[in-house]
Motif scaffolding. Sequence first.
Motif, PDB file in Angstrom:
ATOM      1  N   GLY A   1      70.741  50.721  18.891  1.00  9.74           N
ATOM      2  CA  GLY A   1      69.555  50.914  20.223  1.00  9.74           C
ATOM      3  C   GLY A   1      70.676  51.819  21.615  1.00  9.74           C
ATOM      4  N   HIS A   2      72.242  51.178  21.504  1.00 12.21           N
ATOM      5  CA  HIS A   2      72.806  51.465  22.297  1.00 12.21           C
ATOM      6  C   HIS A   2      73.683  53.267  22.052  1.00 12.21           C
ATOM      7  CE1 HIS A   2      73.160  47.348  23.202  1.00 12.21           C
ATOM      8  NE2 HIS A   2      72.964  47.350  22.158  1.00 12.21           N
ATOM      9  N   GLY A   3      73.041  53.898  21.856  1.00 13.43           N
ATOM     10  CA  GLY A   3      73.482  54.971  20.982  1.00 13.43           C
ATOM     11  C   GLY A   3      74.932  55.286  20.296  1.00 13.43           C
ATOM     12  N   HIS A   4      75.373  53.933  19.603  1.00 12.48           N
ATOM     13  CA  HIS A   4      76.491  54.125  18.673  1.00 12.48           C
ATOM     14  C   HIS A   4      75.700  54.509  17.175  1.00 12.48           C
ATOM     15  CE1 HIS A   4      77.602  50.770  21.303  1.00 12.48           C
ATOM     16  NE2 HIS A   4      78.863  51.799  21.738  1.00 12.48           N
ATOM     17  N   ILE A   5      76.652  55.225  16.724  1.00 13.65           N
ATOM     18  CA  ILE A   5      76.056  56.067  15.145  1.00 13.65           C
ATOM     19  C   ILE A   5      76.426  54.130  14.390  1.00 13.65           C
ATOM     20  CG2 ILE A   5      77.303  57.303  13.715  1.00 13.65           C
ATOM     21  CD1 ILE A   5      78.298  59.357  15.602  1.00 13.65           C
ATOM     22  N   THR A   6      75.646  54.124  13.599  1.00 17.19           N
ATOM     23  CA  THR A   6      75.866  53.450  12.644  1.00 17.19           C
ATOM     24  C   THR A   6      75.645  54.215  10.485  1.00 17.19           C
ATOM     25  OG1 THR A   6      72.470  52.912  12.817  1.00 17.19           O
ATOM     26  CG2 THR A   6      74.057  51.807  14.061  1.00 17.19           C
ATOM     27  N   GLY A   7      75.094  55.030  10.852  1.00 20.08           N
ATOM     28  CA  GLY A   7      75.132  55.850   9.661  1.00 20.08           C
ATOM     29  C   GLY A   7      75.323  57.334   9.544  1.00 20.08           C
ATOM     30  N   VAL A   8      75.880  57.761   8.738  1.00 14.03           N
ATOM     31  CA  VAL A   8      75.327  59.463   8.866  1.00 14.03           C
ATOM     32  C   VAL A   8      75.563  59.717   7.275  1.00 14.03           C
ATOM     33  CG1 VAL A   8      76.607  61.783   8.854  1.00 14.03           C
ATOM     34  CG2 VAL A   8      76.690  60.088  10.642  1.00 14.03           C
TER      35      VAL A   8
END
Length: 173
Positions: free
Chosen positions: A77-84
């Motif tokens: 929700g903060h625009g941080h990458i959590t997975g690719v």
Amino acid sequence: MSWDEDGTPHPLALRRTGRSELEADRLPEIRELEVLGWEPAPEDLRWVFLPYVWPPAARTWIPDRSTHWAVDTALDGHGHITGVECAPLPEPDLRDLDQEADAALAGLGLPPRPRGRLWLLRPVGPFATLDELLDHLDTVAAERAVEARPSTAFLALARAELAELASRDGDGG
């Protein structure tokens, strides 16, 4: 002018077979050919016709053994990458890419590109790199008030300018 439909790939490409998980610009045969002065043809749609009109002595191709990747990035929700996640692009998506190029070529009155090829070009004329030559084509187009986009006018300009540059190469200049 043609796609060299009956031609053979560059001899360096014949040493390798099978699909590679590498992207096109990372294939060993591409890197070997770059050392010899070849550069991959631009992928930008405005240059889709370029290998067709490029002087035959300054163009070659290799079989496309590369993999096109789809990259899916998950964000919190903060625009941080959590997975690719990376996965090979599905065949229908690859066909869509080809259809876009084929539609642009058809709009120019040219046949579709042969499938499964990676085109490599050498600069002609006084230009040391492909980028320098493409900048020259853009400059000539601007001087002649021809928009540098896939159009019959830009195609004709590029074809004539490349032929002129190649003929000067043949005359030693």
